[in-house]
Design a protein around this motif. Structure first.
Motif, mmCIF file in Angstrom:
data_model
loop_
_atom_site.group_PDB
_atom_site.id
_atom_site.type_symbol
_atom_site.label_atom_id
_atom_site.label_comp_id
_atom_site.label_asym_id
_atom_site.label_seq_id
_atom_site.Cartn_x
_atom_site.Cartn_y
_atom_site.Cartn_z
ATOM 1 N N GLY A 46 0.787 -1.229 0.000
ATOM 2 C CA GLY A 46 0.000 0.000 0.000
ATOM 3 C C GLY A 46 0.819 1.279 0.000
ATOM 4 O O GLY A 46 0.265 2.366 -0.008
ATOM 5 N N LYS A 47 2.159 1.163 0.008
ATOM 6 C CA LYS A 47 3.009 2.350 0.051
ATOM 7 C C LYS A 47 3.756 2.503 -1.277
ATOM 8 O O LYS A 47 4.193 1.519 -1.867
ATOM 9 C CB LYS A 47 4.006 2.236 1.196
ATOM 10 C CG LYS A 47 3.318 2.209 2.532
ATOM 11 C CD LYS A 47 4.294 2.168 3.663
ATOM 12 C CE LYS A 47 3.514 2.229 4.966
ATOM 13 N NZ LYS A 47 4.180 1.662 6.065
ATOM 14 N N PRO A 48 3.915 3.761 -1.741
ATOM 15 C CA PRO A 48 4.619 3.974 -3.006
ATOM 16 C C PRO A 48 6.124 3.712 -2.863
ATOM 17 O O PRO A 48 6.741 4.093 -1.873
ATOM 18 C CB PRO A 48 4.354 5.449 -3.315
ATOM 19 C CG PRO A 48 4.062 6.069 -2.000
ATOM 20 C CD PRO A 48 3.439 5.005 -1.152
ATOM 21 N N THR A 49 6.696 3.038 -3.854
ATOM 22 C CA THR A 49 8.140 2.801 -3.880
ATOM 23 C C THR A 49 8.654 3.028 -5.289
ATOM 24 O O THR A 49 7.955 2.807 -6.268
ATOM 25 C CB THR A 49 8.506 1.359 -3.450
ATOM 26 O OG1 THR A 49 7.833 0.444 -4.298
ATOM 27 C CG2 THR A 49 8.149 1.078 -2.027
ATOM 28 N N THR A 50 9.892 3.485 -5.363
ATOM 29 C CA THR A 50 10.574 3.638 -6.637
ATOM 30 C C THR A 50 11.654 2.573 -6.686
ATOM 31 O O THR A 50 12.440 2.433 -5.754
ATOM 32 C CB THR A 50 11.208 5.036 -6.748
ATOM 33 O OG1 THR A 50 10.190 6.011 -6.541
ATOM 34 C CG2 THR A 50 11.833 5.255 -8.109
ATOM 35 N N ILE A 51 11.712 1.823 -7.781
ATOM 36 C CA ILE A 51 12.670 0.731 -7.900
ATOM 37 C C ILE A 51 13.601 1.020 -9.074
ATOM 38 O O ILE A 51 13.161 1.309 -10.185
ATOM 39 C CB ILE A 51 11.946 -0.609 -8.104
ATOM 40 C CG1 ILE A 51 11.058 -0.876 -6.896
ATOM 41 C CG2 ILE A 51 12.943 -1.737 -8.309
ATOM 42 C CD1 ILE A 51 10.043 -1.930 -7.091
ATOM 43 N N ILE A 52 14.908 0.947 -8.807
ATOM 44 C CA ILE A 52 15.912 1.167 -9.835
ATOM 45 C C ILE A 52 16.616 -0.162 -10.058
ATOM 46 O O ILE A 52 17.130 -0.764 -9.118
ATOM 47 C CB ILE A 52 16.937 2.227 -9.395
ATOM 48 C CG1 ILE A 52 16.209 3.503 -9.018
ATOM 49 C CG2 ILE A 52 17.944 2.495 -10.501
ATOM 50 C CD1 ILE A 52 16.935 4.336 -8.022
ATOM 51 N N SER A 53 16.634 -0.618 -11.291
ATOM 52 C CA SER A 53 17.281 -1.891 -11.599
ATOM 53 C C SER A 53 17.996 -1.780 -12.937
ATOM 54 O O SER A 53 17.902 -0.767 -13.628
ATOM 55 C CB SER A 53 16.247 -3.018 -11.635
ATOM 56 O OG SER A 53 15.285 -2.761 -12.625
ATOM 57 N N GLY A 54 18.708 -2.833 -13.294
ATOM 58 C CA GLY A 54 19.373 -2.882 -14.590
ATOM 59 C C GLY A 54 20.809 -2.418 -14.574
ATOM 60 O O GLY A 54 21.385 -2.136 -15.628
ATOM 61 N N TYR A 55 21.451 -2.358 -13.403
ATOM 62 C CA TYR A 55 22.857 -1.949 -13.336
ATOM 63 C C TYR A 55 23.733 -3.157 -13.630
ATOM 64 O O TYR A 55 23.527 -4.228 -13.071
ATOM 65 C CB TYR A 55 23.170 -1.363 -11.958
ATOM 66 C CG TYR A 55 24.559 -0.772 -11.848
ATOM 67 C CD1 TYR A 55 24.885 0.376 -12.531
ATOM 68 C CD2 TYR A 55 25.534 -1.383 -11.077
ATOM 69 C CE1 TYR A 55 26.155 0.929 -12.437
ATOM 70 C CE2 TYR A 55 26.798 -0.842 -10.968
ATOM 71 C CZ TYR A 55 27.102 0.308 -11.653
ATOM 72 O OH TYR A 55 28.358 0.848 -11.555
ATOM 73 N N GLU A 56 24.714 -2.995 -14.509
ATOM 74 C CA GLU A 56 25.546 -4.116 -14.944
ATOM 75 C C GLU A 56 26.904 -4.170 -14.247
ATOM 76 O O GLU A 56 27.658 -5.103 -14.449
ATOM 77 C CB GLU A 56 25.775 -4.036 -16.464
ATOM 78 C CG GLU A 56 24.487 -4.152 -17.245
ATOM 79 C CD GLU A 56 24.661 -3.813 -18.716
ATOM 80 O OE1 GLU A 56 25.762 -3.414 -19.119
ATOM 81 O OE2 GLU A 56 23.681 -3.948 -19.453
ATOM 82 N N GLY A 57 27.230 -3.162 -13.440
ATOM 83 C CA GLY A 57 28.537 -3.121 -12.781
ATOM 84 C C GLY A 57 28.558 -3.954 -11.506
ATOM 85 O O GLY A 57 27.714 -4.817 -11.282
ATOM 86 N N GLU A 58 29.541 -3.665 -10.653
ATOM 87 C CA GLU A 58 29.699 -4.384 -9.391
ATOM 88 C C GLU A 58 28.574 -4.020 -8.417
ATOM 89 O O GLU A 58 28.085 -2.900 -8.415
ATOM 90 C CB GLU A 58 31.044 -4.005 -8.746
ATOM 91 C CG GLU A 58 32.250 -4.449 -9.543
ATOM 92 C CD GLU A 58 32.435 -5.952 -9.510
ATOM 93 O OE1 GLU A 58 32.245 -6.569 -8.446
ATOM 94 O OE2 GLU A 58 32.759 -6.507 -10.555
ATOM 95 N N ASP A 59 28.208 -4.967 -7.566
ATOM 96 C CA ASP A 59 27.193 -4.711 -6.543
ATOM 97 C C ASP A 59 27.632 -3.614 -5.588
ATOM 98 O O ASP A 59 26.821 -2.814 -5.132
ATOM 99 C CB ASP A 59 26.896 -5.989 -5.749
ATOM 100 C CG ASP A 59 25.822 -6.835 -6.421
ATOM 101 O OD1 ASP A 59 25.289 -6.403 -7.457
ATOM 102 O OD2 ASP A 59 25.520 -7.920 -5.889
ATOM 103 N N GLU A 60 28.941 -3.571 -5.281
ATOM 104 C CA GLU A 60 29.445 -2.538 -4.356
ATOM 105 C C GLU A 60 29.214 -1.143 -4.931
ATOM 106 O O GLU A 60 28.858 -0.219 -4.207
ATOM 107 C CB GLU A 60 30.937 -2.754 -4.072
ATOM 108 C CG GLU A 60 31.214 -3.911 -3.130
ATOM 109 C CD GLU A 60 30.494 -3.790 -1.794
ATOM 110 O OE1 GLU A 60 30.553 -2.722 -1.168
ATOM 111 O OE2 GLU A 60 29.871 -4.770 -1.378
ATOM 112 N N ASP A 61 29.430 -0.983 -6.250
ATOM 113 C CA ASP A 61 29.193 0.312 -6.899
ATOM 114 C C ASP A 61 27.710 0.690 -6.810
ATOM 115 O O ASP A 61 27.364 1.845 -6.598
ATOM 116 C CB ASP A 61 29.614 0.268 -8.370
ATOM 117 C CG ASP A 61 31.116 0.209 -8.547
ATOM 118 O OD1 ASP A 61 31.839 0.395 -7.537
ATOM 119 O OD2 ASP A 61 31.569 -0.022 -9.675
ATOM 120 N N PHE A 62 26.852 -0.307 -7.008
ATOM 121 C CA PHE A 62 25.412 -0.061 -6.971
ATOM 122 C C PHE A 62 24.990 0.332 -5.557
ATOM 123 O O PHE A 62 24.130 1.189 -5.373
ATOM 124 C CB PHE A 62 24.669 -1.308 -7.451
ATOM 125 C CG PHE A 62 23.325 -1.038 -8.084
ATOM 126 C CD1 PHE A 62 23.071 0.141 -8.761
ATOM 127 C CD2 PHE A 62 22.314 -1.977 -8.027
ATOM 128 C CE1 PHE A 62 21.844 0.389 -9.352
ATOM 129 C CE2 PHE A 62 21.077 -1.748 -8.615
ATOM 130 C CZ PHE A 62 20.850 -0.568 -9.278
#
Length: 110
Positions: A46-62
């Motif tokens: 029931g709460k609004p969220t923004t999701i960012i995905s599709g990063y191809e680099g390292e997880d640490e950078d993300f």
């Protein structure tokens, strides 16, 4: 017995140098990809969220990117399963931040 004396016992031949240590600090570069990052809006529990995905680099950078976005917008959020989840609908602001960093973005949904 203080630390200096203990060290002298452990390393009797060690010469103490008074030169300051120089540490070269290189700024961390984020991997900028050719494919656009997906910025979508969802309602979770029931709460609004923004999701960012599709990063191809390292997880640490993300994770670094997630922390930076959260601090710039002063909002809560998390990084999990290769996605940044931000509390609230901040698609436009997040896309602007990512574009300023040189990323391509794609708006999905609504």
């Amino acid at each position: 017995m203080d630390l200096q004396e203990q060290l002298k016992k452990l390393f009797p031949n060690h010469e103490v140098s008074n030169e300051p240590e120089t540490i070269e600090e290189t700024p961390h570069e984020l991997f900028v990809q050719k494919e656009p990052m997906i910025c979508k809006y969802e309602k979770r529990k029931g709460k609004p969220t923004t999701i960012i995905s599709g990063y191809e680099g390292e997880d640490e950078d993300f994770k670094i990117l997630a922390k930076e976005i959260k601090s710039k917008l002063a909002v809560g959020g998390t990084f999990k399963d290769g996605e940044i989840i931000i509390q609230g609908d901040y698609r436009d602001k997040i896309m602007k931040i990512l574009q300023d960093k040189g990323f391509k973005t794609k708006r999905v949904g609504g």
